[in-house]
Write a protein that holds these residues in place. Structure first.
Motif, PDB file in Angstrom:
ATOM      1  N   LYS B  40       0.944  -1.338   0.022  1.00 49.90           N
ATOM      2  CA  LYS B  40       0.050  -0.010   0.208  1.00 49.90           C
ATOM      3  C   LYS B  40       0.776   1.235  -0.037  1.00 49.90           C
ATOM      4  O   LYS B  40       0.568   2.025  -0.808  1.00 49.90           O
ATOM      5  CB  LYS B  40      -0.993   0.036   1.109  1.00 49.90           C
ATOM      6  CG  LYS B  40      -1.747  -1.445   1.446  1.00 49.90           C
ATOM      7  CD  LYS B  40      -2.833  -1.206   2.562  1.00 49.90           C
ATOM      8  CE  LYS B  40      -2.127  -1.216   3.890  1.00 49.90           C
ATOM      9  NZ  LYS B  40      -1.285  -2.366   4.184  1.00 49.90           N
ATOM     10  N   SER B  41       1.839   1.231   0.880  1.00 50.44           N
ATOM     11  CA  SER B  41       2.585   2.478   1.061  1.00 50.44           C
ATOM     12  C   SER B  41       3.563   2.567  -0.273  1.00 50.44           C
ATOM     13  O   SER B  41       3.797   3.997  -0.667  1.00 50.44           O
ATOM     14  CB  SER B  41       3.441   2.391   2.193  1.00 50.44           C
ATOM     15  OG  SER B  41       2.885   2.327   3.515  1.00 50.44           O
ATOM     16  N   LYS B  45       3.859   5.918  -2.421  1.00 44.99           N
ATOM     17  CA  LYS B  45       5.076   6.625  -2.663  1.00 44.99           C
ATOM     18  C   LYS B  45       5.499   6.574  -4.242  1.00 44.99           C
ATOM     19  O   LYS B  45       6.281   7.606  -4.544  1.00 44.99           O
ATOM     20  CB  LYS B  45       6.257   5.976  -1.771  1.00 44.99           C
ATOM     21  CG  LYS B  45       6.129   6.272  -0.350  1.00 44.99           C
ATOM     22  CD  LYS B  45       7.363   5.960   0.538  1.00 44.99           C
ATOM     23  CE  LYS B  45       7.044   4.559   1.335  1.00 44.99           C
ATOM     24  NZ  LYS B  45       8.214   4.274   1.924  1.00 44.99           N
ATOM     25  N   PHE B  88       1.916  11.359   4.460  1.00 43.35           N
ATOM     26  CA  PHE B  88       2.851  10.277   4.740  1.00 43.35           C
ATOM     27  C   PHE B  88       2.465   9.311   5.875  1.00 43.35           C
ATOM     28  O   PHE B  88       1.692   9.806   6.746  1.00 43.35           O
ATOM     29  CB  PHE B  88       4.237  10.739   5.032  1.00 43.35           C
ATOM     30  CG  PHE B  88       5.117  11.269   4.098  1.00 43.35           C
ATOM     31  CD1 PHE B  88       6.252  10.671   3.479  1.00 43.35           C
ATOM     32  CD2 PHE B  88       4.812  12.427   3.305  1.00 43.35           C
ATOM     33  CE1 PHE B  88       6.957  11.055   2.473  1.00 43.35           C
ATOM     34  CE2 PHE B  88       5.443  12.998   2.231  1.00 43.35           C
ATOM     35  CZ  PHE B  88       6.491  12.290   1.798  1.00 43.35           C
ATOM     36  N   GLN B  89       2.672   8.175   5.837  1.00 44.97           N
ATOM     37  CA  GLN B  89       2.484   7.082   7.002  1.00 44.97           C
ATOM     38  C   GLN B  89       3.390   7.615   8.119  1.00 44.97           C
ATOM     39  O   GLN B  89       2.765   7.650   9.166  1.00 44.97           O
ATOM     40  CB  GLN B  89       2.589   5.604   6.654  1.00 44.97           C
ATOM     41  CG  GLN B  89       2.159   4.633   7.435  1.00 44.97           C
ATOM     42  CD  GLN B  89       2.421   3.347   7.170  1.00 44.97           C
ATOM     43  OE1 GLN B  89       2.871   2.962   6.001  1.00 44.97           O
ATOM     44  NE2 GLN B  89       1.736   2.397   7.892  1.00 44.97           N
ATOM     45  N   ASP B 174      -1.919   7.959   3.595  1.00 48.78           N
ATOM     46  CA  ASP B 174      -1.331   6.544   3.707  1.00 48.78           C
ATOM     47  C   ASP B 174      -1.578   6.535   5.189  1.00 48.78           C
ATOM     48  O   ASP B 174      -0.710   6.991   6.076  1.00 48.78           O
ATOM     49  CB  ASP B 174       0.032   6.662   3.463  1.00 48.78           C
ATOM     50  CG  ASP B 174       0.548   5.002   3.640  1.00 48.78           C
ATOM     51  OD1 ASP B 174      -0.198   4.247   4.036  1.00 48.78           O
ATOM     52  OD2 ASP B 174       1.691   5.090   3.218  1.00 48.78           O
ATOM     53  N   GLU B 175      -2.479   5.709   6.015  1.00 44.92           N
ATOM     54  CA  GLU B 175      -2.776   5.310   7.279  1.00 44.92           C
ATOM     55  C   GLU B 175      -2.805   6.625   8.056  1.00 44.92           C
ATOM     56  O   GLU B 175      -2.313   6.483   9.165  1.00 44.92           O
ATOM     57  CB  GLU B 175      -1.882   4.383   7.710  1.00 44.92           C
ATOM     58  CG  GLU B 175      -1.886   3.074   6.709  1.00 44.92           C
ATOM     59  CD  GLU B 175      -1.384   1.933   7.650  1.00 44.92           C
ATOM     60  OE1 GLU B 175      -1.163   1.957   8.678  1.00 44.92           O
ATOM     61  OE2 GLU B 175      -0.893   0.804   7.151  1.00 44.92           O
TER      62      GLU B 175
END
Ligand SMILES: Nc1ncnc2c1ncn2[C@@H]1O[C@H](COP(=O)(O)OP(=O)(O)O)[C@@H](O)[C@H]1O
Ligand SMILES: [Mg+2]
Lengths: 432, 255
Positions: B40-41, B45, B88-89, B174-175
């Motif tokens: 996912k990340s 990215k 960003f996560q 992201d999360e």
């Protein structure tokens, strides 16, 4: 550690062989000065940001100093001591006194016997290979005595403006802190002048419960060499903070020795921005002698092209220095695959009840860098992102300096970056 | 707005995304769920332009003013200037860089690129302050250094604040809800709900159903081992909340 060449390892080891030190250092220096591609040979690992332009900005001798008018406005009763080619005149006001060696040795200016003792003792100790030999017969430099507290700073400018052949300048300074003080020290040379070898030793004596903030800015050039040694003696409950901002002098060795008595505090900070083939050593020795002393060392380097940086920090806590606290941090930022940094922490602790921390990091900016990625992902272009990151990393080093000093340093750095941008724009115009 | 076609990505010779396809239209909210390490990340990215990932195959088309552009050929900052934003996560800290200063620089860069007049300093400060109030975060946020010493939750709120100020067109989160308490999740949901309109799209990466209850996405995708294995609507996330991902790995033959 990233590709550190053998010759630098050898170079570093000279620290330990004091006798051969001078000889090898001179040899290294000769080799360095004679290498023909001193300025032209820039390895272009890091293409989009011609950093060397910041570093080669010329100091204007006529306008005396970096924004000196500004500075004066900020720091009201500051004075400027110019040491042109090594000579000064004596100077005195109610707050401090500057004594030239000639006046002192010829007895025209008398100093209290405790000072004179310290001066002669220091000369006799022969601790220092290089500077002692040169100074015993004909000392140059000054003796500076702070008699009353000043809010502002004493600025010392070393101007070397001679176009004579390769030359060496040896200075021996003494600073006596009777009341809290600030000193700003600047070294200036011109790019057009012949290589200079500047060798300075300063001994600082802090009386009980006094404080000293000391800033050294080097604005010397790639062809120059500096050996800067500072010995400080902190009496009970005194505080000393030393900061070094070094911009690209070709070959430099900064040595700081601190001896601390009970409940005294020392802070050593260093920031080196280097490009070309510059080499810098930062060596620190902090001796805790009394109870509950505190010390902190924070050294940072920004390395471009094939610049090299070595940090050696020794903290020695003696039996008598129980409950001492010490912190050491060395951060290096590499901007090219050919640059390199080495870090040697040493801790020598006798008593049981001591807090000691050490950390050392090296991060590279020539590959993908998370800080730059973050800024760019917000729409800020490469150049500006770098500008912001660089400035923030620089600022971190001074984050706990006093407010006006901080703003002074920020101004200085921003000015350097502005100069860079100007010259970039100029380049663009020229291309068109 | 965004068309991901047959995307294959690797890092250090390890395949992370494999034949990934995804189509996001203007005004839509898509959710991407999947077990840890499913990629996912990485997708987020890659879309933002992280150069550490190697693109082996496939393309990503990004539509700006009815023109489709090749997103992968664009520079990181250029993508952001064209309206792509990734929260960003793990947002990084930059001590020494003032949050407001940073936001202003970013905002101005985007304005310049899009040919919009740059705001006056004072106007921008007020604008940013209002956004902070709207989101319900402390004004002190803006005065502090970028994420320096922020708690995990504060960092994520700061990402949402940045989103609101920079007003991107495509937003990849992201999360942004991980590790947050209920109140903070509500704040973030509020931010996202205010953000969504017919010209904007959101790709929301999350593990939790809670945020989705507040946002009501149009599509839910499940990614496993770098491929989208199942696509559904809100009810799919309910099922995952109850049963986990195992049933998908077992039943799906891959796309
Ligand atoms: N920089 C990296 N180096 C090596 N492997 C990576 C890197 N980044 C991600 N990976 C690997 O890629 C896979 C997917 O990671 P990630 O996209 O972060 O997953 P998710 O966000 O779905 O939890 C994982 O197996 C992870 O170990
Ligand atoms: Mg992830």
């Amino acid at each position: 550690m990233i590709g550190f060449p053998k010759q630098v390892k050898d170079f570093k080891s000279h620290f330990y062989k004091n006798k051969a030190w001078e000889k090898s250092f001179n040899k290294k220096r000769e080799a360095y000065l004679n290498s023909s591609q001193l300025i032209e040979d820039k390895t272009k690992d890091w293409r989009f940001f011609p950093f060397h332009k910041i570093l080669s900005s010329e100091f204007d001798f006529n306008s005396k100093c970096i924004e000196i008018e500004n500075l004066k406005a900020q720091l009201k009763d500051s004075i400027v001591i110019q040491i042109k080619n090594g000579d000064i005149v004596s100077y005195e006001n109610e707050k401090f006194q500057v004594v030239s060696w000639t006046d002192f040795l010829e007895g025209k200016k008398q100093l209290p016997s405790s000072f004179t003792d310290k001066i002669f003792k220091s000369f006799n100790q022969q601790r220092n290979h290089l500077s002692c030999l040169n100074h015993i017969f004909y000392p140059r430099g000054f003796i500076l005595i702070f008699k009353k507290a000043i809010r502002s700073a004493v600025e010392i400018h070393y101007l070397q403006d001679s176009l004579a052949s390769k030359q060496a300048l040896n200075l021996r300074n003494f600073i006596f802190i009777e009341k809290s003080a600030r000193v700003l020290e600047f070294f200036h040379t011109r790019k057009s002048q012949k290589p200079l070898f500047l060798n300075i030793q300063t001994d600082c004596f802090l009386k009980e419960k006094t404080s000293l903030e000391y800033f050294a800015f080097d604005n010397m050039k790639e062809q120059d060499t500096i050996v800067h040694q500072m010995f400080s003696y902190l009496k009970k409950e005194s505080k000393a903070s030393f900061l070094n901002l070094s911009l690209n002098v070709g070959l430099s060795r900064w040595f700081k020795y601190v001896e601390q008595e009970e409940k005294s505090e020392s802070k050593l900070r260093g920031l080196s921005l280097m490009s070309g083939k510059s080499h810098t050593d930062h060596k620190t020795t902090v001796k805790h002698k009394g109870l509950r002393g505190q010390s902190e060392q924070f050294f940072k380097s920004f390395l471009f092209d094939s610049a090299r940086y070595v940090f050696q920090g020794l903290i020695s806590i003696e039996k008598t220095a129980d409950e001492s606290e010490t912190k050491q941090l060395n951060k290096n930022y590499l901007f090219s695959s050919k640059s390199s940094a080495l870090s040697f922490p040493e801790l020598d602790v006798c008593p049981a009840n001591v807090k000691a921390e050490h950390g050392s990091t090296t991060s590279s900016f020539f590959e993908r860098n998370p800080l730059l990625f973050y800024l760019k992902s917000r729409g800020i272009d490469s150049f500006l992102s770098f500008h912001l990151v660089l400035l923030s990393l620089l600022k971190e080093t001074f984050s706990d300096c006093s407010k006006d000093m901080q703003s002074l340093i920020h101004k200085y750095l921003e000015r350097q970056l502005a100069l860079l941008e100007e010259s970039l724009n100029q380049d663009k115009k020229n291309e068109k | 707005m965004l068309k991901i076609q047959n995307l294959k990505v690797q890092i250090e010779k390890e395949r992370i995304l494999d034949h990934l396809n995804l189509n996001i239209k203007s005004g839509e909210v898509h959710v991407l769920m999947g077990p840890n390490g499913s990629g996912k990340s990485t997708l987020a990215k890659v879309l933002a332009g992280d150069s550490q990932y190697e693109i082996l195959e496939g393309q990503v088309l990004y539509e700006v003013h009815f023109k489709e552009k090749d997103l992968l050929s664009m520079d990181i900052s250029q993508r952001a200037q064209e309206g792509v934003f990734m929260a960003f996560q793990y947002p990084i800290e930059i001590p020494g860089l003032n949050n407001l200063e940073f936001l202003k620089t970013a905002f101005n860069s985007i304005c310049k690129h899009q040919g919009v007049d740059v705001m006056k300093e004072e106007d921008f400060n007020n604008f940013a302050l209002n956004k902070a109030k709207e989101l319900g975060v402390d004004e002190e946020f803006l005065k502090r250094d970028l994420n320096a010493g922020f708690s995990g939750g504060e960092k994520k709120q700061n990402e949402i604040l940045q989103m609101m100020i920079l007003s991107p067109r495509l937003c990849i989160l992201d999360e942004s809800d991980s590790g947050l308490d209920v109140d903070s999740i509500k704040k973030i949901a509020k931010g996202i709900n205010r953000f969504i309109n017919k010209d904007r799209s959101v790709l929301l990466i999350t593990h939790y159903h809670k945020l989705l209850e507040l946002i009501r996405p149009d599509f839910v995708h499940v990614i496993i081992d770098g491929r989208i294995r199942k696509t559904g609507n809100f009810s799919l996330s309910e099922k995952i909340e109850a049963e986990g991902y195992d049933w998908i790995s077992k039943t799906s033959q891959g796309l």
